[in-house]
Design an enzyme around this catalytic site. Structure first.
Site, PDB file in Angstrom:
ATOM      1  CG  ASP A  16      38.282  37.039  70.918  1.00 42.22           C
ATOM      2  OD1 ASP A  16      38.995  37.334  69.931  1.00 42.22           O
ATOM      3  OD2 ASP A  16      37.106  36.671  70.799  1.00 42.22           O
ATOM      4  NE  ARG A  20      36.254  41.354  67.803  1.00 34.75           N
ATOM      5  CZ  ARG A  20      35.676  40.596  68.719  1.00 34.75           C
ATOM      6  NH1 ARG A  20      34.459  40.893  69.144  1.00 34.75           N
ATOM      7  NH2 ARG A  20      36.298  39.554  69.221  1.00 34.75           N
ATOM      8  CG  HIS A  33      47.755  40.671  67.239  1.00 35.11           C
ATOM      9  ND1 HIS A  33      46.681  40.097  67.876  1.00 35.11           N
ATOM     10  CD2 HIS A  33      47.560  40.444  65.909  1.00 35.11           C
ATOM     11  CE1 HIS A  33      45.867  39.546  66.975  1.00 35.11           C
ATOM     12  NE2 HIS A  33      46.381  39.752  65.778  1.00 35.11           N
ATOM     13  CB  SER A  61      43.620  28.468  68.144  1.00 33.75           C
ATOM     14  OG  SER A  61      43.254  29.018  66.899  1.00 33.75           O
ATOM     15  NE  ARG A  67      43.191  34.920  63.530  1.00 28.91           N
ATOM     16  CZ  ARG A  67      42.871  35.776  64.483  1.00 28.91           C
ATOM     17  NH1 ARG A  67      43.551  36.883  64.615  1.00 28.91           N
ATOM     18  NH2 ARG A  67      41.888  35.526  65.311  1.00 28.91           N
ATOM     19  CG  LEU A 127      51.845  32.956  87.602  1.00 26.27           C
ATOM     20  CD1 LEU A 127      50.436  32.396  87.782  1.00 26.27           C
ATOM     21  CD2 LEU A 127      51.740  34.431  87.200  1.00 26.27           C
ATOM     22  NE  ARG A 183      36.210  34.207  72.843  1.00 29.82           N
ATOM     23  CZ  ARG A 183      36.305  33.322  71.874  1.00 29.82           C
ATOM     24  NH1 ARG A 183      35.985  32.071  72.097  1.00 29.82           N
ATOM     25  NH2 ARG A 183      36.705  33.662  70.674  1.00 29.82           N
TER      26      ARG A 183
END
Ligand code: FPP
Length: 242
Positions: A16, A20, A33, A61, A67, A127, A183
């Site tokens: 997140d 910003r 992004h 999500s 958006r 992984l 987060r």
């Protein structure tokens, strides 16, 4: 971070603060992004080096479709480009990629890039990266319920088969429970991320925006995890981290 102490087996990361991060620098949100892809790449390599077995990443999500269309389109193209060009580390680090989420209404080209990544990495075991894309916990529980009802309707299972373990196995992916959820950006919410799997997870909310979540920030997070006393509903100090 103490390398001799236990690492969380399954880490969830809610990436997140990209918007910003960019706005703080006078850039458009999408630059956040774009920068996040580089951060994510370094983080995945670092997690593989640290011996993390499972990592679930919240990339998009079910609610993110609300958006602005331009941002959604940018993200879809960024996913295609990243899966094709930026995931070059997976071979060297033997990373298996899985996806969780609804395929509809993801664009065909995104689905093709996702399917290719899954196919190319299906034999790796070091992984496992579970990328949650068009994912929501509520949607996952609805989809799991439909799947289980269909099995019952077809006579493949009886009511006795429906155990907690069975429910877990019929989620989008059959993965171990989350031990640790991080987060970034200081927001204190789960936002519909792996609610069932996170029942006994430890939570950590660093203030940094995701593009600034460096391997050093990750190690700081692990240090915090290693000091937590996990009880799983039992008595203090009786049950240690798995
Ligand atoms: C949340 O930040 C972030 C997203 C909705 C997108 C996450 C995408 C990436 C990290 C890009 C790379 C991912 C992959 C899997 C290649 P936000 O935009 O909500 O930030 P804000 O809260 O500051 O607005």
């Amino acid at each position: 971070m103490n390398k001799d102490l236990l690492m969380p087996n399954h880490i969830g990361i809610i990436m997140d603060g990209n918007g910003r991060w960019a706005q703080k620098r006078g850039m458009i949100r999408t630059m956040g992004h774009k920068t996040a892809v580089g951060t994510l790449k370094k983080l995945c390599i670092h997690m593989a080096d640290r011996g993390v077995k499972y990592a679930s990443l919240y990339a998009f999500s079910t609610e993110n479709f609300k958006r602005d269309i331009k941002e959604v389109e940018f993200l879809m193209n960024l996913f295609i480009e990243s899966f094709k060009k930026e995931f070059d580390f997976i071979k060297e680090k033997k990373v298996r990629v899985l996806f969780s989420g609804r395929r509809k209404p993801l664009p065909k080209k995104v689905l093709e890039a996702m399917d290719q990544l899954v196919e190319d990495t299906k034999n790796y075991t070091d992984l496992t990266l579970n990328i949650c894309l068009n994912y929501g916990s509520h949607a996952e529980i609805v989809d799991m319920t439909k799947k289980v009802c269909e099995m019952y309707h077809n006579g493949e299972i009886s009511l006795e088969n429906i155990t907690e373990d069975f429910i877990q196995k019929n989620m989008y992916q059959d993965l171990p429970p989350l031990d640790f959820v991080i987060r970034t950006s200081g927001e204190l919410r789960l936002s519909n991320f792996m609610m069932y799997q996170a029942s006994y997870a430890e939570f950590y909310f660093p203030k940094v925006y995701f593009p600034d979540f460096t391997p050093e920030e990750f190690d700081k997070a692990i240090e915090v995890f290693q000091k937590r006393n996990r009880r799983f509903g039992g008595i203090e100090n009786e049950v240690k981290s798995s």
